[in-house]
Structure formats: structure tokens, C-alpha cells
Design a protein around this motif. Structure first.
Motif, PDB file in Angstrom:
ATOM      1  N   UNK A   2      -9.278  15.747  27.963  1.00 49.74           N
ATOM      2  CA  UNK A   2     -10.877  15.031  27.861  1.00 49.74           C
ATOM      3  C   UNK A   2     -11.251  13.470  28.312  1.00 49.74           C
ATOM      4  N   UNK A   3     -11.618  12.805  29.150  1.00 46.50           N
ATOM      5  CA  UNK A   3     -11.507  11.830  29.949  1.00 46.50           C
ATOM      6  C   UNK A   3     -13.050  11.168  29.811  1.00 46.50           C
ATOM      7  N   UNK A   4     -13.914  11.292  30.129  1.00 46.03           N
ATOM      8  CA  UNK A   4     -15.185  10.621  30.394  1.00 46.03           C
ATOM      9  C   UNK A   4     -16.538  11.109  29.738  1.00 46.03           C
ATOM     10  N   UNK A   5     -16.603  11.858  28.191  1.00 46.34           N
ATOM     11  CA  UNK A   5     -17.134  12.115  27.627  1.00 46.34           C
ATOM     12  C   UNK A   5     -18.109  10.805  27.036  1.00 46.34           C
ATOM     13  N   UNK A   6     -19.011  10.941  26.601  1.00 41.97           N
ATOM     14  CA  UNK A   6     -19.854   9.525  25.973  1.00 41.97           C
ATOM     15  C   UNK A   6     -20.804   9.775  25.435  1.00 41.97           C
ATOM     16  N   UNK A   7     -20.672  10.549  23.683  1.00 42.57           N
ATOM     17  CA  UNK A   7     -21.516  11.235  23.041  1.00 42.57           C
ATOM     18  C   UNK A   7     -22.665   9.659  22.092  1.00 42.57           C
ATOM     19  N   UNK A   8     -23.393  10.549  21.845  1.00 42.44           N
ATOM     20  CA  UNK A   8     -24.798   9.423  21.574  1.00 42.44           C
ATOM     21  C   UNK A   8     -24.762   9.303  20.127  1.00 42.44           C
ATOM     22  N   UNK A   9     -23.376   9.345  19.170  1.00 41.17           N
ATOM     23  CA  UNK A   9     -23.084   9.222  18.326  1.00 41.17           C
ATOM     24  C   UNK A   9     -21.462   9.408  17.472  1.00 41.17           C
ATOM     25  N   UNK A  10     -20.526   9.232  17.133  1.00 41.85           N
ATOM     26  CA  UNK A  10     -18.726   9.777  17.139  1.00 41.85           C
ATOM     27  C   UNK A  10     -18.604   9.097  15.175  1.00 41.85           C
ATOM     28  N   UNK A  11     -17.539  10.161  14.830  1.00 37.41           N
ATOM     29  CA  UNK A  11     -16.987  10.023  14.018  1.00 37.41           C
ATOM     30  C   UNK A  11     -15.728  10.711  13.458  1.00 37.41           C
ATOM     31  N   UNK A  12     -14.536  10.113  13.170  1.00 33.47           N
ATOM     32  CA  UNK A  12     -13.342  10.219  13.333  1.00 33.47           C
ATOM     33  C   UNK A  12     -12.841   9.857  11.237  1.00 33.47           C
ATOM     34  N   UNK A  13     -12.826  11.632  10.550  1.00 28.04           N
ATOM     35  CA  UNK A  13     -13.572  11.421   9.811  1.00 28.04           C
ATOM     36  C   UNK A  13     -11.571  10.665   8.633  1.00 28.04           C
ATOM     37  N   UNK A  14     -10.790  10.608   9.164  1.00 33.36           N
ATOM     38  CA  UNK A  14      -9.234  11.056   8.365  1.00 33.36           C
ATOM     39  C   UNK A  14      -8.849  11.109   9.291  1.00 33.36           C
ATOM     40  N   UNK A  15      -7.606   9.821   9.123  1.00 37.61           N
ATOM     41  CA  UNK A  15      -6.413  10.499  10.183  1.00 37.61           C
ATOM     42  C   UNK A  15      -5.421  10.930   8.859  1.00 37.61           C
ATOM     43  N   UNK A  16      -4.062  11.572   8.952  1.00 41.06           N
ATOM     44  CA  UNK A  16      -3.624  12.453   7.922  1.00 41.06           C
ATOM     45  C   UNK A  16      -2.232  12.701   8.807  1.00 41.06           C
ATOM     46  N   UNK A  17      -0.823  13.366   8.805  1.00 37.15           N
ATOM     47  CA  UNK A  17       0.197  14.192   9.832  1.00 37.15           C
ATOM     48  C   UNK A  17      -0.463  14.847   9.493  1.00 37.15           C
ATOM     49  N   UNK A  18      -0.116  15.448  11.153  1.00 37.15           N
ATOM     50  CA  UNK A  18      -0.249  16.270  11.503  1.00 37.15           C
ATOM     51  C   UNK A  18      -0.540  17.292  13.436  1.00 37.15           C
ATOM     52  N   UNK A  19       0.358  18.276  13.121  1.00 38.95           N
ATOM     53  CA  UNK A  19       0.390  18.391  14.742  1.00 38.95           C
ATOM     54  C   UNK A  19       0.751  17.166  15.281  1.00 38.95           C
ATOM     55  N   UNK A  20       2.310  16.704  14.588  1.00 38.84           N
ATOM     56  CA  UNK A  20       2.894  15.976  14.939  1.00 38.84           C
ATOM     57  C   UNK A  20       4.053  16.254  16.501  1.00 38.84           C
ATOM     58  N   UNK A  21       4.301  17.821  15.538  1.00 40.67           N
ATOM     59  CA  UNK A  21       5.220  18.177  16.812  1.00 40.67           C
ATOM     60  C   UNK A  21       4.557  18.374  18.300  1.00 40.67           C
ATOM     61  N   UNK A  22       3.006  18.624  18.661  1.00 39.65           N
ATOM     62  CA  UNK A  22       2.249  19.004  19.438  1.00 39.65           C
ATOM     63  C   UNK A  22       2.122  17.615  20.300  1.00 39.65           C
ATOM     64  N   UNK A  23       2.047  16.657  19.436  1.00 34.45           N
ATOM     65  CA  UNK A  23       1.785  15.039  19.893  1.00 34.45           C
ATOM     66  C   UNK A  23       2.907  14.380  20.424  1.00 34.45           C
ATOM     67  N   UNK A  24       3.686  14.480  19.359  1.00 34.84           N
ATOM     68  CA  UNK A  24       4.819  13.649  19.680  1.00 34.84           C
ATOM     69  C   UNK A  24       5.687  13.040  18.782  1.00 34.84           C
ATOM     70  N   UNK A  25       4.140  12.649  17.942  1.00 37.12           N
ATOM     71  CA  UNK A  25       4.034  10.893  16.912  1.00 37.12           C
ATOM     72  C   UNK A  25       3.014  11.552  16.509  1.00 37.12           C
ATOM     73  N   UNK A  26       3.219  10.350  15.366  1.00 31.48           N
ATOM     74  CA  UNK A  26       1.332  10.439  14.350  1.00 31.48           C
ATOM     75  C   UNK A  26       1.077   9.398  15.285  1.00 31.48           C
ATOM     76  N   UNK A  27       1.184   8.265  15.748  1.00 29.93           N
ATOM     77  CA  UNK A  27       0.776   7.337  16.643  1.00 29.93           C
ATOM     78  C   UNK A  27      -0.436   7.855  17.763  1.00 29.93           C
ATOM     79  N   UNK A  28       0.788   8.577  18.378  1.00 28.78           N
ATOM     80  CA  UNK A  28      -0.140   9.675  19.331  1.00 28.78           C
ATOM     81  C   UNK A  28      -1.200  10.855  19.148  1.00 28.78           C
ATOM     82  N   UNK A  29      -0.991  11.061  17.637  1.00 22.90           N
ATOM     83  CA  UNK A  29      -1.941  11.594  17.512  1.00 22.90           C
ATOM     84  C   UNK A  29      -3.444  11.051  16.654  1.00 22.90           C
TER      85      UNK A  29
END
Length: 494
Positions: free
Chosen positions: A196-223
């Protein structure tokens, strides 16, 4: 700038000129079908590719038949997804599960062909005027519950609202619904946000960050960076988890619209511009005029309790996050309470199966990673833990180390159960562990009998596997159903 990027830049609403746009849709799943259907309706030239070949009578075959009738071209097999077609391509629309290193997507990047996800396409197909604002939710765990709570609050406020996105209704279907919505609660995975590149939501949340899908993204930082894209372009409020420092840093790094606020949610007493908990009250010090000196009551634990004696901490956190998004959209406090009272949790998420022989049996089969299982275990004082399945390379040491004081015993099943057993041996050597090696349909009955033998009256037997289910079951729902059925058979046996 070339003609094609100029044209794509103008595709910002459903009424734009999509005709003749040469699009490759990658994947014939739910999102791929929705994308192809929407593009065909607007006159685009669509080629749908998938590495799988549809089996006769399958859902995939039915989707292919419909798209063929609508004028799409379709190609299957390894060759279809290993490179761009020989003909010119203006755009690739990818299904969220396709990794960035997939050969067709690599070829698109190398050729300068833009790649959008279905969510990006949906944002660009909103109405030119009066489009429903999005309230967006991401995080490693709790997304679906939070989105469903939020939708319930919005409806309680009298708004025509729905939830869509990562689970349930494809976001394109919600955006293009013939009866427009007032507002949409959107669940977004890290995969969807990556594309996604151009979204502009009214409000947004990231609930939490924990290691997951690291194989897809390449690293926890990229995730984490992918998760952080949920905040980009936010208009009114970026909501973050006070207990998860990484989410606050994602807000600090986000490019948002002028006037957008940072609003925290916490299980503690809320500070200024936060929502939190005072005794058993969910309180708002973010969206009230006199927030420096006072707070508004949004709900109480009784409004969240359901069948459990008291709400699990992560359920309270989800409710606070949903409330913050709703309040950012102007929902009154009374509607937050009414929405929580009307909310029905999804199956297999802290679901009370029943009390049998003085022991509570709880199905949290949806706890498919260690972070989710840790939140589930934290809700109970004395637990016989049922765990195991496909760990997908996840580390369980921190999970086990943090749960030791609560564990009455552990029953393990599934392919990667030895990794959990090894962690228990390191960190909880005095906790009794039963290893169930069976993988047949009767395995869960043995699991339940072993758990019963370990439990004492007043304990909780908790299915919170910390792992995916596909080694033994069709999905986490089938695993939870098997657990509940085994508990009911135990009850019937007297």
C-alpha cells in the motif's frame, strides 16, 4: 515521467479512466478475484495468473469461470507466475500472500512496473466525493477483535458501518458496495500494508509488534516498518500502545496530515491524550475538552465480561484501541459502551467451552503465535496449557519463561511440540509435561484426558497453541472445534 506513471497517478477514484489499463492480477484468491472483477467492470485489460490450476468444482474454478465470462484472460502454473507476460503491462495488482521476492513481482520491480495490493486498489477506487473514511487497524495480534469491536461501536452510534480487509469482506467489496457506508473499519495485515502506498485513514492504530512473518518480510525491522505504514497519511489520530514502545516510535516516524494527534491506550491509569483503565472503568483523557483535569467514562469491565468472570487483559486493550479510533471519528461515549455490550467475540478467541468437573475449559485456538499465547496465558492464574503445532520458526523461550508461575501442567501436541518441550525443560523443569504423539482424529480426546489429570478444581485448561494448525487440522477453527467436542464428550461421560 513516462505516460503510464502519469496515468496511474490520476487513478484516484472509481470514476477515473481505468479503461484499457493493462493489468496483471497475481493470485486467484478472494482478494485477487475482487481486484480483477473491479478492474474488468471499469474496462481494464486484465490477465489473472496463479501458480495453481483450478480443480473441477472448486471455488477457484468458479472464480475463474466468472472472470472468463467477464473478459479476463487467465494463465496457470509455474510459467505463468515466474515472469511478466510478453505483452506490455502497466500495473501488477498482487494478492497479499505473494512475497516481494516472488519472481513475477521481482520482474515487475526490475521493469519499473508499479505493484499495488488490493488495499491500494480499493483506496484508489473510492468515490470522488463523500467516500467513507477508513479507520485502520494492524498489529501482530488482536486485529480482528479490535475491528469487530470498532464496527459495533460505529453502528451503535447510528452509522452505516462495516468491517473489512484482512479477514472477512474484501475491502474492495466494501468500498464499491451499491449502498455506500458512512465509515469502514479496516483490518490490515503487514502483507497488505507492504503493498500500500497512498492510504490516508481518518484514524489508525498498530496494536502491538512481536516477531511474526519474519520469513516473508526478511527481518523483524522490515516487518515493523510494514506495520508502521498504517499511520502514513493519517488525518485525526494515530493510536499507539503505551505498553509497546515500538508502536510509539512508529507514530513518531510517520508522515501524517497536519493536526493529527498521537493518542495512547494503556491498561494503566491514562495520562494526558490517552485512554486507559481506572479501577474497572475504561476512561478517556484524549477526546474530552477538559482532558488535563478530567476523564470521560467509556465503559466498565461488566460491559466486556461476557461469559468469563472478568475480561482478559488483551481484550481490555483491544476495547481501548477500538474506543480511541471510534472517539477520533466523533462517536459519543455512550455508543462506545453500547457497542461493547453488543459485541460478540469471534469463535476460538478466549471462548468458554464450559466448566466440567470443576475445571474451566477455554478455547483460544486462534492464538497461533507465541505473542498471542502469552496474552492468553496472562489472563488466568492457574493453567493447564494445551500447546503445539506449526511454530513457523518462532522462538518460544520468552513465552515459556513468562508463564512459569501460572502453569499447573502442559499437554503438547503437533509437529513442533518438541521445541516447546525443550523450552519447558530449560525454564520450567518442575512443571509436569505430557507429550501426545498421536495425530489421528482421536488425538484431542487424549489431550483432554491428560489435561484433566493435571488440573485441579478451579483451574483453567487453556488451548492456546502458540502455533499454526495445519500439521493436524484444516485451520485453527477445526482445531478449536475438535477441542470443544472432546470436552463435551468428557462432560457426557460424567
Amino acid at each position: 515521467m513516462s505516460e503510464v506513471p502519469d496515468r496511474l497517478g490520476g487513478l484516484t477514484h472509481a470514476g477515473a479512466d481505468w479503461s484499457g489499463l493493462r493489468v496483471v492480477v497475481a493470485g486467484l484468491g478472494v482478494s485477487g478475484f475482487a481486484a480483477a472483477d473491479a478492474l474488468l467492470e471499469r474496462g481494464a485489460d486484465v490477465l489473472v495468473v496463479d501458480g495453481r490450476t483450478p480443480e473441477d468444482g472448486s471455488v477457484m474454478a468458479e472464480r475463474a469461470r466468472i472472470l472468463d465470462i467477464l473478459g479476463a484472460r487467465l494463465a496457470y502454473g509455474d510459467d505463468a507466475v515466474s515472469a511478466l507476460p510478453d505483452s506490455a503491462v502497466d500495473l501488477v495488482v498482487t494478492s497479499p500472500g505473494w512475497r516481494p521476492d516472488q519472481p513475477l513481482l521481482v520482474a515487475a520491480a526490475g521493469s519499473g512496473v508499479p505493484v499495488w495490493g488490493e488495499v491500494e486498489l480499493a483506496w484508489r477506487m473510492r468515490a470522488r466525493e463523500g467516500a467513507a473514511p477508513w479507520l485502520t487497524v494492524t498489529g501482530t495480534n488482536g486485529k480482528t477483535t479490535t475491528v469487530q469491536m470498532l464496527a459495533s461501536m460505529l453502528r451503535a452510534a447510528g452509522l452505516r458501518a462495516t468491517s473489512a480487509g484482512n479477514v472477512g469482506t474484501p475491502i474492495l467489496e466494501a468500498v464499491l458496495h451499491p449502498e455506500p457506508f458512512d465509515v469502514i473499519a479496516v483490518e490490515l495485515s503487514s502483507f497488505q500494508l507492504h503493498w500500500s502506498h497512498s492510504l490516508a485513514p481518518r484514524a489508525s492504530v498498530c496494536l502491538n509488534i512481536a516477531p511474526d512473518h519474519v520469513d516473508w518480510h526478511g527481518s523483524l525491522d522490515e516487518y515493523a516498518l510494514a506495520k508502521g505504514k498504517v499511520y502514513a497519511g493519517t488525518e485525526v489520530a494515530c493510536v499507539y500502545n503505551v505498553e509497546d514502545e515500538r508502536t510509539r516510535r512508529l507514530v513518531e516516524d510517520a508522515e501524517v496530515q497536519e493536526g493529527c494527534r498521537a493518542v495512547g491506550f494503556t491498561l494503566g491509569v491514562p495520562g494526558l491524550s490517552e485512554v486507559g483503565v481506572v479501577d474497572d472503568v475504561l476512561a478517556d483523557r484524549a477526546f474530552v475538552e477538559e482532558r488535563r483535569t478530567s476523564a470521560a467514562e467509556l465503559a466498565t469491565f461488566d460491559d466486556l465480561r461476557g461469559e468469563a468472570p472478568e475480561p482478559a487483559p488483551h481484550l481490555v486493550a483491544n476495547a481501548l484501541a477500538a474506543a480511541a479510533l471510534a472517539r477520533a471519528h466523533g462517536v459519543p461515549a455512550g455508543a462506545v459502551r453500547a457497542g461493547l455490550r453488543a459485541f460478540v467475540p469471534e469463535p476460538h478467541r478466549i471462548a468458554e467451552v464450559g466448566t466440567v468437573r470443576g475445571i474451566r475449559w477455554v478455547d483460544d485456538s486462534k492464538a497461533t503465535n507465541p505473542h498471542a499465547a502469552r496474552a492468553s496465558l496472562a489472563a488466568y492464574e492457574h493453567v493447564v496449557w494445551v500447546a503445539g503445532g506449526l511454530l513457523k520458526g518462532a522462538d518460544v523461550d520468552e513465552l515459556v519463561r513468562g508463564a512459569v508461575a501460572r502453569l499447573r501442567g502442559v499437554v503438547l501436541l503437533g509437529r513442533d511440540r518438541s521445541a516447546i518441550s525443550d523450552a519447558l525443560a530449560r525454564h520450567a523443569p518442575d512443571v509436569p509435561v505430557v507429550d501426545v504423539a498421536r495425530t489421528d482424529t482421536g488425538a484431542m480426546d487424549q489431550v483432554v484426558r491428560e489435561a484433566l489429570a493435571l488440573a485441579r478444581e478451579g483451574d483453567v485448561v487453556l488451548l492456546a497453541p502458540a502455533a499454526a494448525s495445519m500439521d493436524m487440522f484444516a485451520d485453527y477453527g477445526a482445531r478449536g472445534d475438535a477441542f470443544a467436542s472432546a470436552v463435551h464428550r468428557l462432560a457426557d461421560a460424567g
